[in-house]
Write an enzyme that holds these catalytic residues in place. Structure first.
Site, mmCIF file in Angstrom:
data_model
loop_
_atom_site.group_PDB
_atom_site.id
_atom_site.type_symbol
_atom_site.label_atom_id
_atom_site.label_comp_id
_atom_site.label_asym_id
_atom_site.label_seq_id
_atom_site.Cartn_x
_atom_site.Cartn_y
_atom_site.Cartn_z
ATOM 1 N N THR A 73 7.764 51.961 19.644
ATOM 2 C CA THR A 73 8.745 51.211 18.854
ATOM 3 C C THR A 73 9.679 50.471 19.812
ATOM 4 O OG1 THR A 73 8.593 52.834 17.073
ATOM 5 C CG2 THR A 73 10.522 51.398 17.070
ATOM 6 N N GLY A 90 9.430 48.096 8.841
ATOM 7 C CA GLY A 90 9.211 47.997 10.284
ATOM 8 C C GLY A 90 9.274 49.356 10.942
ATOM 9 N N GLU A 91 9.741 49.390 12.188
ATOM 10 C CA GLU A 91 9.825 50.610 13.020
ATOM 11 C C GLU A 91 8.449 51.084 13.480
ATOM 12 O OE1 GLU A 91 11.915 53.850 11.121
ATOM 13 O OE2 GLU A 91 13.653 52.636 10.605
ATOM 14 N N GLY A 92 7.386 50.588 12.834
ATOM 15 C CA GLY A 92 6.035 51.099 13.042
ATOM 16 C C GLY A 92 5.576 51.962 11.878
#
Lengths: 345, 345
Positions: free
Chosen positions: B51, B306-308
């Site tokens: 990240t 997001g963030e992964g």
């Protein structure tokens, strides 16, 4: 009570340190789990996939691309651990429980030791010529599923998934869909394990004939199951009803499992609150089943295998949703600034 | 070589004891893994989500619903383990590696100890007024990502996933999409963390202005990154390139990660063979990115965080595909009868 838990869960989820709603369907699933378990810390750690097997007299009409003995061979493959459901349940951290609901053969003792033997009969009769089973057998298959769910709930299972094995069983599943929704045989019939062209036309005619010969009562799900169903489909319907009774969420697999779910909903509409649609199957009629159930599938991976494979794949998403509500920090706890609606920075 | 492995994998998968193709997209994924790893027993057991965090000068134009300091606060939340990516990577059995690519603040030592510090600068400059970064900084951010992938591959990581944190970073991602595909600012711009109405119109104008002021060269991805990109986006592009170089499959997260993937594809078209699209984001322009990459997303759960997170959720499906090709039995090995095409039983 359930509404209260949904509201409490949503209030908590709205405070997690993320843009509002940005975890999408995972938040809806977390809310459902909280409501089902009546807890803001719902656990789905202990998982079991119940794969119900049964044979179908209607295979004599040439509705499947595979010979009937494959049902028995696949039960042996499940026990050996080499089937898709073994592998995928393994990744999900779930146990696979295989149930003989009506395989048309005696199973070897070496296999019987590793499965549940609840055989209602040696396969159903040919539904194109009369009822697939007696009303008593339909009730028995439902009760068997309910009982299995109760036993598993008693053992501490926190998340169930349904699965099926039965050569020919897209045919009764299509017939159940037609009987309950009033859709035509053509609309509800798909390729199953791979029938095309003339064979597909034959399958549609067989389903049409089964509906005409038996005239199942759409208001009486036990009648529908008896006349155009299957033992494993009744078992799945019962498993879902039992799961709901014991407040265990249940991931419904694809086309055959959803036929069972339709029967469960007909018998007890509130059972839908406990169902999670694992995936949308490639089998063309599945979308009508999901519509009728009012469920949105978690996955759409062009699967059309059954066994519980789509449900097993989805179990990880259910676990993820549970852990989101269990473990994530709120804005306050994480020390993260909130957005200021209407006045972006 | 790759084609040979694809063919060998497909031949094996076609012999698994299931109706042909009935595991759908999982079979395609298994084939890709076999080709990437050049093995019929591909392993993706050891997993890491990287990240990458960075700030954006363009937040001064009011493009985000959250204040800029949230980037730093969320890095602290990642380290504390209370964010969505921590929870979801945990379920996936993946480690989370947080990288400071360009947070606009000095991080506490207690945080620095637990992340990789690769700060290119204290946030980018405002791209609506000139280039976001120098060409040298763009190259540095790409090289940093390549280097991190190499280091992780050296540690035995078998599956990577990309992730991002950076308030305002849907704005450069949209600009990259517009620059590379020639689409209009309006087409590529979405709500990000939640901007609507006049704020959304403002965001579109800012992106339009950044493209006009900088006139990035669509044939030169380093120029696009320098003029309208971000440090974490360059890092993600580099990570993907490094993953491809070391033959590690990489799950691409949503909108910001896919902007990085677009740059990676522009720099090295063959890198696409190593990419797996984790999910389709709610951010409206993501579908154009997936089209441009030619990737079909595994999940579609209305995520936009997001963030992964979407990539982490998809990692379990990648693991499942790997185990399907590793562990399932063939018709022969399982003793299951094949179908006889054209002559159903």
């Amino acid at each position: 009570v359930r509404r209260k838990w949904r509201e409490r869960a949503r209030e908590h989820l709205d405070n997690l340190a993320i843009p509002p709603g940005s975890l999408g369907d995972l938040l809806d699933l977390a809310e459902q789990l909280a409501a089902v378990k009546q807890s803001l810390k719902p656990s789905v750690r202990k998982k079991t996939v119940v794969t119900m097997a049964g044979d179908h007299g209607v295979t004599g009409e040439g509705v499947s691309a595979f010979p009937r003995e494959v049902t028995l061979q696949m039960v042996a493959n499940f026990v050996a651990g080499g089937a898709a459901i073994n592998v995928l349940a393994g990744v999900a951290g779930a146990r696979v429980l295989v149930v003989d609901m009506g395989v048309a053969a005696d199973l070897d003792n070496s296999i019987k030791e590793k499965i549940l033997s609840c055989k209602v009969d040696y396969g159903t009769r040919n539904m194109a010529a009369g009822p697939a089973m007696t009303r008593e057998q339909a009730v028995q298959s439902l009760e068997t599923g309910i009982e299995i769910a109760g036993r598993l709930a008693g053992e501490g299972v926190e998340l169930l998934a349904t699965g099926d094995m039965g050569i020919g069983n897209t045919t009764p599943s299509s017939a159940i869909l037609a009987a309950i929704t009033g859709r035509s045989a053509r609309e509800v019939t798909g390729r199953g394990t791979g029938v095309t062209g003339d064979d597909l036309e034959n399958k549609i005619r067989v389903i049409q004939k089964a509906l005409e010969v038996n005239n199942p009562d759409p208001k009486d799900p036990v009648d529908v199951l008896a006349k155009v169903g299957g033992f494993e489909i009744g078992g799945i319907a019962g498993l879902i009803l039992g799961a709901a009774y014991h407040r265990v969420p249940v991931v419904v697999d694809g086309f055959i499992s959803s036929a069972g779910a339709l029967l469960a909903k007909s018998l007890a509409p509130a059972s839908v609150d406990y169902m999670i649609a694992g995936h949308r199957s490639m089998e063309s009629g599945h979308r009508y089943m999901l519509e009728e159930l009012g469920l949105k599938p978690l996955l759409n991976l062009n699967l059309r295998l059954g066994e519980g494979t789509g449900a097993a794949l989805a179990m990880n998403l259910v676990e993820s949703a549970a852990q989101v509500i269990n473990k994530m920090l709120t804005f306050e706890d994480a020390g993260v600034s909130r957005n200021t609606p209407g006045a972006p920075a």
